[in-house]
Design a protein around this motif. Structure first.
Motif, PDB file in Angstrom:
ATOM      1  N   LYS A  95      -3.268   5.277   4.929  1.00  0.00           N
ATOM      2  CA  LYS A  95      -1.816   5.994   4.782  1.00  0.00           C
ATOM      3  C   LYS A  95      -1.311   6.936   5.941  1.00  0.00           C
ATOM      4  O   LYS A  95      -0.387   7.054   5.867  1.00  0.00           O
TER       5      LYS A  95
ATOM      6  N   LYS B 236       1.273   7.475  -3.259  1.00  0.00           N
ATOM      7  CA  LYS B 236       0.110   7.701  -4.005  1.00  0.00           C
ATOM      8  C   LYS B 236      -0.947   7.930  -3.780  1.00  0.00           C
ATOM      9  O   LYS B 236      -1.137   8.347  -2.587  1.00  0.00           O
ATOM     10  N   THR B 237      -1.635   8.583  -4.314  1.00  0.00           N
ATOM     11  CA  THR B 237      -3.473   9.194  -4.137  1.00  0.00           C
ATOM     12  C   THR B 237      -4.048   8.517  -3.989  1.00  0.00           C
ATOM     13  O   THR B 237      -4.906   7.959  -4.695  1.00  0.00           O
ATOM     14  N   TYR B 238      -4.944   8.547  -2.911  1.00  0.00           N
ATOM     15  CA  TYR B 238      -6.292   7.490  -2.676  1.00  0.00           C
ATOM     16  C   TYR B 238      -7.518   8.722  -2.182  1.00  0.00           C
ATOM     17  O   TYR B 238      -7.455   9.786  -1.897  1.00  0.00           O
ATOM     18  N   GLN B 239      -9.158   8.163  -2.444  1.00  0.00           N
ATOM     19  CA  GLN B 239      -9.952   8.678  -2.837  1.00  0.00           C
ATOM     20  C   GLN B 239     -10.406   8.423  -1.761  1.00  0.00           C
ATOM     21  O   GLN B 239     -11.545   9.165  -1.061  1.00  0.00           O
ATOM     22  N   THR B 240     -10.724   7.142  -1.328  1.00  0.00           N
ATOM     23  CA  THR B 240     -11.498   7.000   0.427  1.00  0.00           C
ATOM     24  C   THR B 240     -11.250   7.032   1.439  1.00  0.00           C
ATOM     25  O   THR B 240      -9.968   7.373   1.358  1.00  0.00           O
TER      26      THR B 240
ATOM     27  N   PHE C 141       0.697  -1.258  -0.030  1.00  0.00           N
ATOM     28  CA  PHE C 141      -0.204  -0.185   0.442  1.00  0.00           C
ATOM     29  C   PHE C 141       1.018   1.255   0.005  1.00  0.00           C
ATOM     30  O   PHE C 141       1.492   1.418   0.763  1.00  0.00           O
TER      31      PHE C 141
ATOM     32  N   GLU D 146      -8.729   4.299   3.213  1.00  0.00           N
ATOM     33  CA  GLU D 146      -7.341   3.544   2.377  1.00  0.00           C
ATOM     34  C   GLU D 146      -6.493   5.403   2.948  1.00  0.00           C
ATOM     35  O   GLU D 146      -5.493   5.275   3.321  1.00  0.00           O
ATOM     36  N   ASN D 147      -7.127   6.185   3.039  1.00  0.00           N
ATOM     37  CA  ASN D 147      -6.132   7.807   3.390  1.00  0.00           C
ATOM     38  C   ASN D 147      -6.459   7.164   4.906  1.00  0.00           C
ATOM     39  O   ASN D 147      -5.300   8.286   5.154  1.00  0.00           O
TER      40      ASN D 147
END
Length: 214
Positions: free
Chosen positions: A84, A73-77, A69, A80-81
């Motif tokens: 991160k 990267k850029t995450y949307q949900t 993971f 996910e963030n």
């Protein structure tokens, strides 16, 4: 051994309690996980459990989590963030442990600014606490105390006794280095009072007796 050193050692011992149980739990969960997201999350949790026991194992587990993971990267949900943020926070912890303070400081600063919307109130307090640690290590005692105090105020607001205790302990060490022994003892005793509520009386009594004989 003088009073202030005994108080510091007691608080260190309390901080290390329970880590073996965490390692066993997270190791088993990794075996049972199926998705890359879950594996990354669990490897990050296990890395954190190893942080104060085996830094090489902690680094290896973090690397596995980052491979599964990537934090770049850029995450949307939201989910996910949040992961991160967890991985970035852990990276900062490890960087502090290995002495890469400037790199760690950048991560915590980014977390407190770019990712503040994804931080829980507890995570915000922790990032401020770590900024205090970094400034303390960099011999900026004034900035260190300011960050510790900001973190303490948040921990106080959510009744996080462990967090408040750690802030008091760290500030006490700074005061002790500055020659303010009475103030340092006052802060350490207050920290210990909070820790006493977390640990059993028998554990506390045994620990004080053992340290007193050193």
């Amino acid at each position: 051994m003088n009073k202030i050193k005994i108080l510091i050692l007691i608080l260190i011992c309390f901080k290390l309690q329970g880590q073996n149980d965490s390692i066993t739990i997270w190791s088993q969960k990794i075996k049972d996980s199926s998705t890359d997201f879950d594996k990354a999350n669990l490897n990050a949790s296990l890395s954190h459990a190893y942080l104060n026991k085996n830094i090489d194992s902690s680094k290896a587990l973090l690397k596995t989590a980052q491979t599964l993971f990537p934090a770049s990267k850029t995450y949307q949900t939201q989910k996910e963030n949040l992961l991160k943020v967890k991985i970035l926070n852990l990276e900062g912890d490890i960087l502090v442990k290995i002495g890469r303070l400037s790199d760690a400081e950048k991560i915590y600063y980014d977390l407190l600014t770019q990712y503040q919307h994804f931080l829980t109130i507890n995570q915000k307090a922790y990032c401020l606490l770590q900024m205090g640690v970094i400034n303390d290590y960099q011999s900026d005692a004034e900035a260190g105390v300011k960050y510790y105090d900001k973190a303490k105020r948040i921990y106080d607001s959510i009744n996080d006794k462990k967090g408040t205790s750690e802030c008091l302990n760290n500030m006490a060490v700074i005061f002790y280095k500055q020659g303010e022994t009475d103030k340092a003892i006052e802060y350490l005793e207050n920290a210990l009072k909070l820790r006493r509520g977390i640990s059993t009386k028998s554990e506390l009594a045994d620990l004080i007796e053992n340290l007193g004989s050193m």
